[in-house]
Motif scaffolding. Structure first.
Motif, short mmCIF file in Angstrom:
data_model
loop_
_atom_site.label_atom_id
_atom_site.label_comp_id
_atom_site.label_asym_id
_atom_site.label_seq_id
_atom_site.Cartn_x
_atom_site.Cartn_y
_atom_site.Cartn_z
N ARG A 15 8.70 -0.14 -9.23
CA ARG A 15 8.60 0.69 -10.77
C ARG A 15 8.95 2.00 -9.91
O ARG A 15 9.28 3.04 -10.79
CB ARG A 15 6.94 0.86 -10.77
N ASN A 16 9.29 2.31 -8.63
CA ASN A 16 9.67 3.79 -8.12
C ASN A 16 10.94 3.78 -8.60
O ASN A 16 11.18 5.31 -9.04
CB ASN A 16 9.00 3.75 -7.00
N ILE A 17 11.77 2.95 -8.48
CA ILE A 17 13.06 3.10 -9.17
C ILE A 17 12.93 3.55 -10.28
O ILE A 17 14.06 4.37 -10.87
CB ILE A 17 14.08 2.20 -8.30
N ALA A 18 11.83 2.74 -11.14
CA ALA A 18 11.87 3.08 -12.42
C ALA A 18 11.55 4.48 -13.16
O ALA A 18 12.44 5.03 -14.53
CB ALA A 18 10.63 1.80 -13.20
N ILE A 19 10.85 5.17 -12.29
CA ILE A 19 10.48 6.89 -12.75
C ILE A 19 11.68 7.21 -11.98
O ILE A 19 11.95 8.21 -13.02
CB ILE A 19 9.12 7.22 -11.45
N ILE A 20 12.78 7.13 -11.38
CA ILE A 20 14.19 8.64 -11.38
C ILE A 20 14.70 8.01 -12.92
O ILE A 20 14.88 8.70 -13.48
CB ILE A 20 14.36 7.25 -10.05
N ALA A 21 14.76 6.18 -12.87
CA ALA A 21 15.12 5.86 -13.78
C ALA A 21 15.24 7.04 -15.34
O ALA A 21 15.46 7.26 -15.98
CB ALA A 21 15.42 4.25 -14.47
N SER A 22 13.89 6.59 -15.88
CA SER A 22 12.69 7.37 -17.01
C SER A 22 13.51 8.96 -16.71
O SER A 22 13.77 9.49 -18.25
CB SER A 22 11.79 7.24 -16.38
N ARG B 118 10.18 -14.54 2.77
CA ARG B 118 10.54 -13.60 1.96
C ARG B 118 9.72 -13.03 1.23
O ARG B 118 8.60 -13.12 0.43
CB ARG B 118 11.69 -15.10 0.98
N TYR B 119 9.48 -11.53 0.53
CA TYR B 119 9.01 -10.69 0.11
C TYR B 119 8.37 -11.21 -1.25
O TYR B 119 8.98 -11.56 -2.03
CB TYR B 119 9.50 -9.27 -0.35
N PRO B 120 7.09 -11.52 -1.31
CA PRO B 120 6.86 -12.16 -2.91
C PRO B 120 7.23 -11.57 -3.37
O PRO B 120 7.02 -9.91 -4.17
CB PRO B 120 5.31 -11.66 -2.22
N ALA B 121 7.72 -11.99 -5.08
CA ALA B 121 8.33 -11.30 -6.25
C ALA B 121 7.24 -10.06 -7.13
O ALA B 121 7.30 -9.69 -6.94
CB ALA B 121 8.37 -12.63 -7.12
N PRO B 122 6.44 -11.14 -7.19
CA PRO B 122 5.05 -10.04 -7.94
C PRO B 122 5.45 -8.31 -7.05
O PRO B 122 4.78 -6.70 -7.56
CB PRO B 122 3.82 -10.67 -7.98
N LYS B 123 4.93 -8.31 -5.79
CA LYS B 123 4.91 -7.28 -5.05
C LYS B 123 6.58 -6.60 -5.07
O LYS B 123 6.43 -4.83 -5.12
CB LYS B 123 4.73 -7.51 -3.43
N TYR B 124 7.37 -7.33 -5.11
CA TYR B 124 8.48 -6.78 -5.48
C TYR B 124 9.34 -6.34 -6.57
O TYR B 124 9.40 -4.98 -7.05
CB TYR B 124 10.13 -7.42 -5.16
N GLU C 191 0.67 -1.57 0.15
CA GLU C 191 0.13 0.16 -0.19
C GLU C 191 0.95 1.16 0.02
O GLU C 191 0.43 2.25 -0.51
CB GLU C 191 -1.15 0.57 1.40
N GLY C 192 2.21 1.47 0.23
CA GLY C 192 2.91 2.09 0.83
C GLY C 192 3.36 1.99 -0.78
O GLY C 192 3.67 3.86 -1.66
N MET C 193 3.88 1.70 -1.42
CA MET C 193 4.37 1.88 -1.92
C MET C 193 3.32 2.22 -3.76
O MET C 193 4.16 2.81 -4.57
CB MET C 193 5.16 0.30 -3.06
N GLU C 194 2.66 1.82 -3.32
CA GLU C 194 1.42 2.37 -4.57
C GLU C 194 1.05 4.05 -4.27
O GLU C 194 1.08 4.51 -4.84
CB GLU C 194 0.04 1.82 -4.32
N ARG C 195 0.91 4.09 -2.64
CA ARG C 195 0.96 5.82 -2.70
C ARG C 195 2.28 6.53 -2.99
O ARG C 195 2.12 7.78 -3.43
CB ARG C 195 1.26 5.75 -1.00
N LEU C 196 3.80 5.48 -3.06
CA LEU C 196 4.35 6.79 -3.49
C LEU C 196 4.60 6.48 -4.69
O LEU C 196 4.71 7.61 -5.20
CB LEU C 196 5.85 5.99 -3.03
N ASN C 197 4.30 5.84 -5.46
CA ASN C 197 4.03 5.87 -7.20
C ASN C 197 2.99 6.33 -7.32
O ASN C 197 3.40 7.68 -8.06
CB ASN C 197 3.64 4.81 -7.62
N TYR D 236 3.86 4.78 7.21
CA TYR D 236 4.28 3.89 6.21
C TYR D 236 5.64 3.88 5.48
O TYR D 236 6.44 2.65 4.99
CB TYR D 236 3.65 4.69 4.42
N TYR D 237 6.53 5.11 5.57
CA TYR D 237 7.63 5.28 5.45
C TYR D 237 8.50 4.00 6.10
O TYR D 237 9.91 3.16 5.02
CB TYR D 237 8.36 6.68 5.45
#
Length: 212
Positions: A137-144, A126-132, A72-78, A112-113
């Motif tokens: 995606r948030n790193i990808a926004i910086i990369a873009s 282990r943190y689920p791969a689909p969630k990872y 949920e936090g990652m979705e908000r950050l996104n 959340y942070y």
């Protein structure tokens, strides 16, 4: 039912949505205040006034709660970063907007942070791969934004992925120190944030680019 009054189903709500939200809010607060190891379904149940059995109807256990909160936090950050990335500007200003949005998210949503980036359970699945993959995606926004800067010849970068992660790590350090109230008292918070972002951009800017 009175005329004009919507049922939960008509309003698009599930009857259990409110309980699920209460569970997550209580779990997030308890994790941050007392630590992951102290969290239990019984403690959450006492906090919200329900039985532990009711919680298990929504979540299989602590790990499930923890990873749902991260998700949920990652979705908000996104949403913060996506909105910032849409600014119609040169790459350096897009990156500024994204960096500021990252910091704003962390300082506006400190619980959340901490769950997303600070808490680290000693044990757990282990943190689920689909969630990872969603979190990346948030790193990808910086990369873009970095790739946009390369295309505009504003940035000189050898490894975009490494640079994007380094920027994230730098901003994370600033947010974490501010949340923990560990920054120098003689340094204004806004000055620290702005200065950090400008140092990031200066470090990747093309030295041969003439200012317009």
């Amino acid at each position: 039912m009175e005329s004009g009054t919507l049922t939960d189903s008509q309003a698009g709500l599930h009857p259990d949505d409110d309980l699920r939200t209460q569970i997550l809010d209580a779990a997030r607060h308890l994790m941050v205040s007392d630590g992951y190891s102290s969290l239990s379904m019984r403690r959450i149940a006492r906090k919200i006034g329900y039985s532990a059995t009711s919680i298990y109807l929504h979540f299989s256990g602590k790990d499930d709660l923890f990873y749902t909160l991260i998700d949920e936090g990652m979705e908000r950050l996104n949403r913060y970063l996506e909105e910032a990335s849409r600014v119609n500007a040169s790459a350096d200003n897009v990156l500024r907007a994204i960096c500021n949005a990252f910091v704003e998210f962390g300082l506006t949503n400190p619980e959340y942070y901490e769950v997303m980036f600070v808490l680290h359970p000693d044990t757990g699945s282990r943190y689920p791969a689909p969630k990872y993959r969603k979190a990346r995606r948030n790193i990808a926004i910086i990369a873009s934004a970095l790739e946009k800067g390369i295309a505009e010849e504003r940035f000189v970068i050898g490894d975009v992925a490494l640079t994007a992660n380094t920027i994230w790590a730098t901003l994370h350090g600033v947010v974490t120190l501010i949340i923990a109230q560990r920054i120098d008292k003689t340094l204004q918070r806004n000055r620290l944030v702005t200065g950090t972002i400008e140092i990031i951009i200066a470090g990747i800017s093309n030295p041969n680019l003439k200012s317009s």
